[in-house]
Write a protein that holds these residues in place. Structure first.
Motif, PDB file in Angstrom:
ATOM      1  N   VAL A  99       2.149   4.784   1.014  1.00 36.35           N
ATOM      2  CA  VAL A  99       1.952   5.614   2.117  1.00 36.35           C
ATOM      3  C   VAL A  99       2.297   6.977   1.590  1.00 36.35           C
ATOM      4  O   VAL A  99       3.281   7.351   1.134  1.00 36.35           O
ATOM      5  N   ARG A 100       1.334   8.110   1.788  1.00 29.88           N
ATOM      6  CA  ARG A 100       1.510   9.366   1.448  1.00 29.88           C
ATOM      7  C   ARG A 100       2.423  10.031   2.701  1.00 29.88           C
ATOM      8  O   ARG A 100       2.145   9.996   3.796  1.00 29.88           O
ATOM      9  N   ARG A 117       0.642  -1.102   0.157  1.00 29.18           N
ATOM     10  CA  ARG A 117      -0.066   0.028   0.092  1.00 29.18           C
ATOM     11  C   ARG A 117       0.888   1.284  -0.040  1.00 29.18           C
ATOM     12  O   ARG A 117       1.836   1.303   0.712  1.00 29.18           O
ATOM     13  N   ARG A 174      -4.599  13.329   9.039  1.00 26.97           N
ATOM     14  CA  ARG A 174      -4.546  11.586   9.358  1.00 26.97           C
ATOM     15  C   ARG A 174      -3.198  11.198  10.134  1.00 26.97           C
ATOM     16  O   ARG A 174      -3.476  10.107  10.727  1.00 26.97           O
ATOM     17  N   ALA A 175      -2.161  11.727   9.804  1.00 27.24           N
ATOM     18  CA  ALA A 175      -0.759  11.526  10.590  1.00 27.24           C
ATOM     19  C   ALA A 175      -0.883  11.550  12.071  1.00 27.24           C
ATOM     20  O   ALA A 175      -0.429  10.790  12.787  1.00 27.24           O
ATOM     21  N   GLN A 230       1.429   8.905  13.462  1.00 25.67           N
ATOM     22  CA  GLN A 230       2.415   8.418  12.592  1.00 25.67           C
ATOM     23  C   GLN A 230       3.220   9.885  12.374  1.00 25.67           C
ATOM     24  O   GLN A 230       3.609   9.884  11.031  1.00 25.67           O
ATOM     25  N   ASP A 241      -2.699  16.363   3.745  1.00 28.43           N
ATOM     26  CA  ASP A 241      -3.060  15.270   4.482  1.00 28.43           C
ATOM     27  C   ASP A 241      -2.301  14.023   4.609  1.00 28.43           C
ATOM     28  O   ASP A 241      -2.981  13.220   4.199  1.00 28.43           O
ATOM     29  N   ARG A 262      -3.338   8.984  13.573  1.00 29.89           N
ATOM     30  CA  ARG A 262      -2.897   7.704  13.570  1.00 29.89           C
ATOM     31  C   ARG A 262      -1.531   7.425  14.175  1.00 29.89           C
ATOM     32  O   ARG A 262      -0.738   6.469  14.298  1.00 29.89           O
ATOM     33  N   ASP A 287      -0.352  10.556   5.291  1.00 25.80           N
ATOM     34  CA  ASP A 287      -0.599   9.519   6.104  1.00 25.80           C
ATOM     35  C   ASP A 287       0.576   9.487   7.146  1.00 25.80           C
ATOM     36  O   ASP A 287       0.335   8.777   8.333  1.00 25.80           O
ATOM     37  N   ALA A 288       1.746   9.966   6.988  1.00 30.71           N
ATOM     38  CA  ALA A 288       2.740   9.845   7.876  1.00 30.71           C
ATOM     39  C   ALA A 288       3.552  11.375   7.687  1.00 30.71           C
ATOM     40  O   ALA A 288       3.775  11.943   6.511  1.00 30.71           O
ATOM     41  N   VAL A 295       4.075   2.235   9.367  1.00 26.00           N
ATOM     42  CA  VAL A 295       3.130   2.874   9.168  1.00 26.00           C
ATOM     43  C   VAL A 295       2.041   1.949   8.673  1.00 26.00           C
ATOM     44  O   VAL A 295       0.862   2.109   8.944  1.00 26.00           O
ATOM     45  N   ARG A 296       2.225   1.214   7.561  1.00 25.14           N
ATOM     46  CA  ARG A 296       1.267   0.199   7.172  1.00 25.14           C
ATOM     47  C   ARG A 296       0.611  -0.638   7.957  1.00 25.14           C
ATOM     48  O   ARG A 296      -0.405  -1.073   7.919  1.00 25.14           O
TER      49      ARG A 296
END
Length: 129
Positions: free
Chosen positions: A8-9, A6, A87-88, A93, A60, A91, A62-63, A123-124
């Motif tokens: 990861v942004r 997947r 989001r980070a 991250q 936004d 979560r 993911d990490a 992160v995944r």
């Protein structure tokens, strides 16, 4: 190895004041891509663009990778946690990156890429720490 994982942004922070990141032309962005990530500012024109917190909020990620010595990375991570819609942040991250491994181009860049790949895998799996 990472092609089917997947994506990861990632927002990669290299400096806090002014807030600086790296474009897709930088070798660190290439390492992020190699590891199955995507730099949210890959399309920026300068190699090391200055961005605003608002731009990061819109992206936004993911990490958030904070390239800084451990104590400074802790402070920077704490400053991001106020943005609860990210989001980070939601979560947990926000991850430190050792600038000695990742930011300095030399033989240790391979170790830096390995650190990025490991961080993206965490992160995944949902465990940023």
């Amino acid at each position: 190895q990472y092609a089917n994982r997947r994506t990861v942004r990632v927002f990669y922070q290299v400096w806090a004041q002014p807030l600086m990141t790296l474009s897709g032309r930088h070798v660190i962005s290439e390492a992020i891509a190699l590891c199955g990530g995507r730099n949210v500012f890959a399309d920026a024109r300068p190699l090391t663009p200055v961005v605003s917190r608002e731009q990061v909020l819109v992206a936004d990620p993911d990490a958030i990778f904070v390239s800084a010595p451990p104590e400074q990375a802790k402070e920077t991570a704490a400053s991001w946690r106020q943005f609860k819609t990210l989001r980070a942040v939601q979560r947990a991250q926000i991850l430190p990156m050792d600038p000695g491994l990742v930011n300095r181009m030399g033989p240790r860049v391979v170790d830096g890429a390995e650190a990025i790949c490991g961080a993206l895998d965490r992160v995944r799996q949902g465990g940023g720490k």
